[in-house]
Structure formats: structure tokens, C-alpha cells
Design an enzyme around this catalytic site. Structure first.
Site, PDB file in Angstrom:
ATOM      1  N   ARG A   1       4.405  -1.457   9.410  1.00 20.11           N
ATOM      2  CA  ARG A   1       5.773  -0.986   9.473  1.00 20.11           C
ATOM      3  C   ARG A   1       6.625  -1.076  10.922  1.00 20.11           C
ATOM      4  O   ARG A   1       7.943  -1.548  10.880  1.00 20.11           O
ATOM      5  CB  ARG A   1       5.914   0.284   8.679  1.00 20.11           C
ATOM      6  CG  ARG A   1       5.955   0.058   7.058  1.00 20.11           C
ATOM      7  CD  ARG A   1       5.824   1.615   6.392  1.00 20.11           C
ATOM      8  NE  ARG A   1       6.430   1.318   4.836  1.00 20.11           N
ATOM      9  CZ  ARG A   1       6.381   2.288   3.996  1.00 20.11           C
ATOM     10  NH1 ARG A   1       6.135   3.372   4.466  1.00 20.11           N
ATOM     11  NH2 ARG A   1       6.596   1.976   3.077  1.00 20.11           N
TER      12      ARG A   1
ATOM     13  N   LYS B   1      -1.631   7.053  -9.999  1.00 21.93           N
ATOM     14  CA  LYS B   1      -0.922   7.626 -11.331  1.00 21.93           C
ATOM     15  C   LYS B   1      -0.107   6.740 -12.356  1.00 21.93           C
ATOM     16  O   LYS B   1       0.734   5.937 -11.841  1.00 21.93           O
ATOM     17  CB  LYS B   1       0.010   8.588 -10.819  1.00 21.93           C
ATOM     18  CG  LYS B   1      -0.466   9.835 -10.276  1.00 21.93           C
ATOM     19  CD  LYS B   1       0.664  10.700  -9.659  1.00 21.93           C
ATOM     20  CE  LYS B   1       0.046  12.236  -9.507  1.00 21.93           C
ATOM     21  NZ  LYS B   1       1.247  12.954  -8.812  1.00 21.93           N
TER      22      LYS B   1
ATOM     23  N   GLY C   1       3.409  -0.142   0.462  1.00 18.09           N
ATOM     24  CA  GLY C   1       2.559   0.567   1.537  1.00 18.09           C
ATOM     25  C   GLY C   1       1.360   0.613   1.503  1.00 18.09           C
ATOM     26  O   GLY C   1       0.537  -0.291   2.431  1.00 18.09           O
TER      27      GLY C   1
ATOM     28  N   GLY D   1       7.600   2.302  -3.197  1.00 18.54           N
ATOM     29  CA  GLY D   1       8.524   2.799  -4.242  1.00 18.54           C
ATOM     30  C   GLY D   1       9.697   1.531  -4.468  1.00 18.54           C
ATOM     31  O   GLY D   1      10.313   1.432  -5.333  1.00 18.54           O
TER      32      GLY D   1
HETATM   33  C1  3PG Z   1       7.154   5.119   1.537  1.00 19.18           C
HETATM   34  O1  3PG Z   1       6.332   5.197   2.054  1.00 19.18           O
HETATM   35  O2  3PG Z   1       7.338   4.641   0.343  1.00 19.18           O
HETATM   36  C2  3PG Z   1       8.670   5.316   2.165  1.00 19.18           C
HETATM   37  O3  3PG Z   1       8.326   5.342   3.515  1.00 19.18           O
HETATM   38  C3  3PG Z   1       9.501   6.241   1.417  1.00 19.18           C
HETATM   39  O4  3PG Z   1       8.897   7.511   1.531  1.00 19.18           O
HETATM   40  P1  3PG Z   1       9.257   8.637   0.545  1.00 19.18           P
HETATM   41  O5  3PG Z   1       8.384   7.996  -0.746  1.00 19.18           O
HETATM   42  O6  3PG Z   1       8.631   9.771   1.227  1.00 19.18           O
HETATM   43  O7  3PG Z   1      10.761   8.774   0.249  1.00 19.18           O
HETATM   44 MG    MG Z   2       5.910   6.297  -1.419  1.00 19.24          MG
END
Ligand code: 3PG
Ligand code: MG
Length: 401
Positions: free
Chosen positions: A40, A205, A355, A379
Site C-alpha cells: 500500500r 466470515k 488487502g 472492503g
Molecule cells: C482496509 O484495510 O480495509 C482499509 O485500510 C480500511 O480499514 P478499515 O476497515 O479499518 O476502515
Molecule cells: Mg478491512
């Protein structure tokens, strides 16, 4: 949407630019402070370099993990600032707070072409607050650090947070190259993807993936399900899953999904079942309908990997999110590796979302170039495919620029 190129054309020489990045990188579980995957950080470098070359003073901000609105040394971005500087080839000044005295003096000291990183945005309750006024107040403090704002935090565009959403209303706002590229790629998947379109989902999940499964089922030709979440589906099929990960309250939902999906939804036929969640635990391949009561499934088995690879063979579009097993532990990495390798052989458009899956590609030493696109958003890419409104993107679209 105004873009970074527009901003560079307008000129940034001697101006301060606030950049929201997603530097939420994973750390080595055994070695505190050691970043295990810097993908990232690398992904946002082109944007930072372009601004530096054009003579901007660059103020970068990001979240890391999920601290609870107050400073917590476990979630400091200090190690990220150091790695960031190494990758950039020149030091990144680090502010020990986000909008406090350290941030103010760090930003004041920046000259043309300098880069600073502020401490974790989530050390301030205003960043993630549901209260509009509290968020706006924090956004105002952040906005004071720039004359323009570039959002290149694709991984966080699904969050209605001060630095992602509210700041875009206070400063002329521009989309960075990473956000633009990610959105362009994912639009190909929500438009008319070339068929067969095969989606592979893993991760722990079902509850996290439910919305995307519902959105994808009508669109895909095959949905291959592995990872921790497959056990709730296996349970819904009437199998015992031993000590495997199970979301009891999702079993009925999974049963309905299986009914609706018919043979589109493909589950593993075998799993690697272990006595414990540990690299040195006893483990064996067992049929998916014969998991011993005292064992837990930690990977899909070789026959499943073969079947998933066959389903991928001939696909023209592939989206993959979520590892097939606990790939961080060598005995349980084969499923993820096998599926990832099958995706690299696909003669079509392939996207790795997220990620964890992106980190898996690099951790397993696979060739990143063999994939069409590796997203920095987990996400975020899932919510994009669900067709949800992404606050970070709509804030850029509605910004005056
Ligand atoms: C992730 O790792 O999915 C993003 O950096 C967002 O992080 P978060 O789900 O804690 O908002
Ligand atoms: Mg996340």
C-alpha cells in the site's frame, strides 16, 4: 471528478497539498514494528513523486488499524514514515500527532518538494465520528494543512470519515492516480464483464461477504467459496465441521443462498483438517463431509484446489477476494497458492481484490505482473462490486475542484 493531472496542470509549485493515503499496512506478528507487506505504501508513491517533482510541499495523512479515537502507540504510523522515506529515496518528516503542535510545526517547516506524514488519523475521535459536526470540526483542522486535497486512499473510500469525505468539501479536491485506476478497473467488473465470469471468495466470515455474494450471484457464472467461511456453508449442507470456524447464526442464510445459487456456488470437496491452529499441529486431508469432531479445517484440500483451478480454466473475467486457508502458516498455504496460480494462468482479465489477498500474492512470492490488477482495497472493492455508494468517490465527484 477532477484529477491529480488537473491539479498538476494548475500548478503546485510552492503550494501545500494534503494527500489522504491508505497506509494501513500489515505488521509481522512476531516482530513488532516490522511491516510485513508494504504494497500500500508502494501503490501511492507515483502520486507523491509527481507532487514532489512539481514542487509541492506534501502533507500525507492515513489511518492504521482501528485505534479507538485516542493515541495508542501500537498503532503509530512512525514505522510507516520510515519505510515511506526509504521507498521515496528521501526522508519523510513524521509528526507525532495528527493536528496538534507537532503536526503544525512539521507542516510549517516543509519546503517545496518536502514530504511529511501525520500521525494516525484515528487517534482523533473526529475522524470516524458518526456526528457530522464532530467530523467537520476535525476535517477543518486537517484542511488547514493544505491548499488543495488529493484523495488516493482507495482502500478507505468506503468510509464516511473526516479525512475521506468531509475534507473534500473544504478544499479543492482531486482524485489521485491510484483511486482513478482502481475505479476504472472495478467498473469493468460491474459493467459487462466478458464471460465466463468466475469469482473466488475466501476469508473468515460469511457475514462480511453476504452482501457481495447476493450482489454477485446473478452476475457470475461460477462462485467458488473457500477460506474460513466455507465451513458455515458446509454446515448448511448438513455436514459436521468439527472445531472449524463457524458462524452459527448464518447457517440458515447460507442454506437459502445454496438453494438459490444451484450449481453456480462451488464448495470444497476436501479440506486440510488440523488438531490446532498452529504450523506444527497434526493435520490431514479429509473429505469435506467427514471432518473429525476434534479437528478444524485450515485450508481447502488438493482435490478442491484442482476443481477450483478447472473452474477457472477458460474464464475470461476473474475476481478473487480472500485467502483459501491460513496461508501465513506453511502447511495451510497450498490452497491459496494453487488457486492464485490458476488465476495467473487465466487468459482473460483478472483482478485480485483486497488487502489480504494482495498480501498473499506477494507473501507467496507470486509474480504480481501475472495478474491483471491487484487492488489495494479489500472492503472498498467489495462494496464497489455490491454497487454501494462510496463516500470517498462521491465526495470527489461532487467537489467543485
Ligand atoms: C482496509 O484495510 O480495509 C482499509 O485500510 C480500511 O480499514 P478499515 O476497515 O479499518 O476502515
Ligand atoms: Mg478491512
Amino acid at each position: 471528478m477532477k484529477t491529480l493531472d488537473d491539479l498538476l496542470t494548475e500548478g503546485v509549485e510552492g503550494r501545500r497539498v494534503l494527500v489522504r493515503a491508505d497506509l494501513n499496512v500489515p505488521f509481522d506478528k512476531e516482530k513488532p514494528g516490522v511491516i510485513s507487506d508494504d504494497g500500500r505504501i508502494r501503490a501511492v508513491l507515483p502520486t507523491i513523486q509527481a507532487l514532489v517533482r512539481s514542487g509541492a510541499a506534501v502533507v500525507v495523512c492515513s489511518h492504521l488499524g482501528r485505534p479507538k479515537g485516542a493515541p495508542d502507540p501500537k498503532f503509530s504510523l512512525a514505522p510507516v514514515a520510515e519505510r515511506f522515506g526509504e521507498l521515496l529515496g528521501s526522508p519523510v518528516a513524521f509528526a507525532a500527532d495528527t493536528v496538534g503542535p507537532s503536526a503544525r510545526s512539521t507542516v510549517d517547516a516543509l519546503g517545496a518538494g518536502d514530504v511529511a506524514l501525520l500521525e494516525n488519523l484515528r487517534f482523533n475521535a473526529g475522524e470516524t465520528s458518526k456526528d457530522e459536526a464532530e467530523r467537520a470540526e476535525f476535517a477543518k483542522q486537517l484542511a488547514a494543512f493544505g491548499q488543495s486535497y488529493v484523495d488516493d486512499a482507495f482502500g478507505a473510500v468506503h468510509r464516511k470519515h473526516a479525512s475521506v469525505y468531509d475534507v473534500a468539501k473544504l478544499l479543492p479536491a482531486y482524485a489521485g492516480g491510484l483511486v482513478l485506476r482502481e475505479v476504472e478497473v472495478l467498473r469493468k467488473l460491474t459493467g459487462e464483464p466478458e464471460r465466463p465470469y468466475v469469482v473466488v471468495l475466501g476469508g473468515s466470515k460469511v457475514s462480511d461477504k453476504l452482501a457481495v455474494i447476493n450482489a454477485l450471484l446473478p452476475k457470475v457464472d461460477k462462485l467458488l467459496v473457500g477460506g474460513g467461511m466455507c465451513f458455515t456453508f458446509l454446515k448448511a449442507q448438513g455436514h459436521e465441521v468439527g472445531k472449524s470456524l463457524l458462524e452459527d447464526d448464518m447457517v440458515d442464510t447460507c442454506r437459502k443462498l445454496l438453494d438459490e445459487a444451484g450449481d453456480k456456488l462451488v464448495l470444497p470437496v476436501d479440506v486440510v483438517a488440523a488438531t490446532a491452529f498452529a504450523a506444527d499441529a497434526d493435520h490431514d486431508v479429509v473429505a469435506a463431509d467427514a471432518i473429525p469432531a476434534d479437528r478444524l479445517g485450515l485450508d481447502i484440500g488438493p482435490e478442491s484446489t484442482k476443481q477450483f483451478a478447472e473452474a477457472l480454466n477458460g474464464a475470461k473475467t476473474v475476481f478473487w477476494n480472500g485467502p483459501m486457508g491460513v496461508f501465513e502458516l506453511a502447511p495451510f498455504a497450498a490452497g491459496t497458492r494453487g488457486v492464485a496460480e490458476a488465476i495467473t494462468r487465466v487468459d482473460g482479465f483478472t483482478v485480485v481484490g483486497g488487502g489480504d489477498s494482495a498480501a498473499a500474492v506477494r507473501a507467496l512470492g507470486l509474480d504480481e505482473a501475472a495478474f491483471g490488477h491487484i487492488s489495494t482495497g479489500g472492503g472498498a472493492s467489495l462494496e464497489f462490486l455490491e454497487g454501494k455508494d462510496l463516500p470517498g468517490v462521491s465526495a470527489l465527484e461532487s467537489a467543485d475542484g
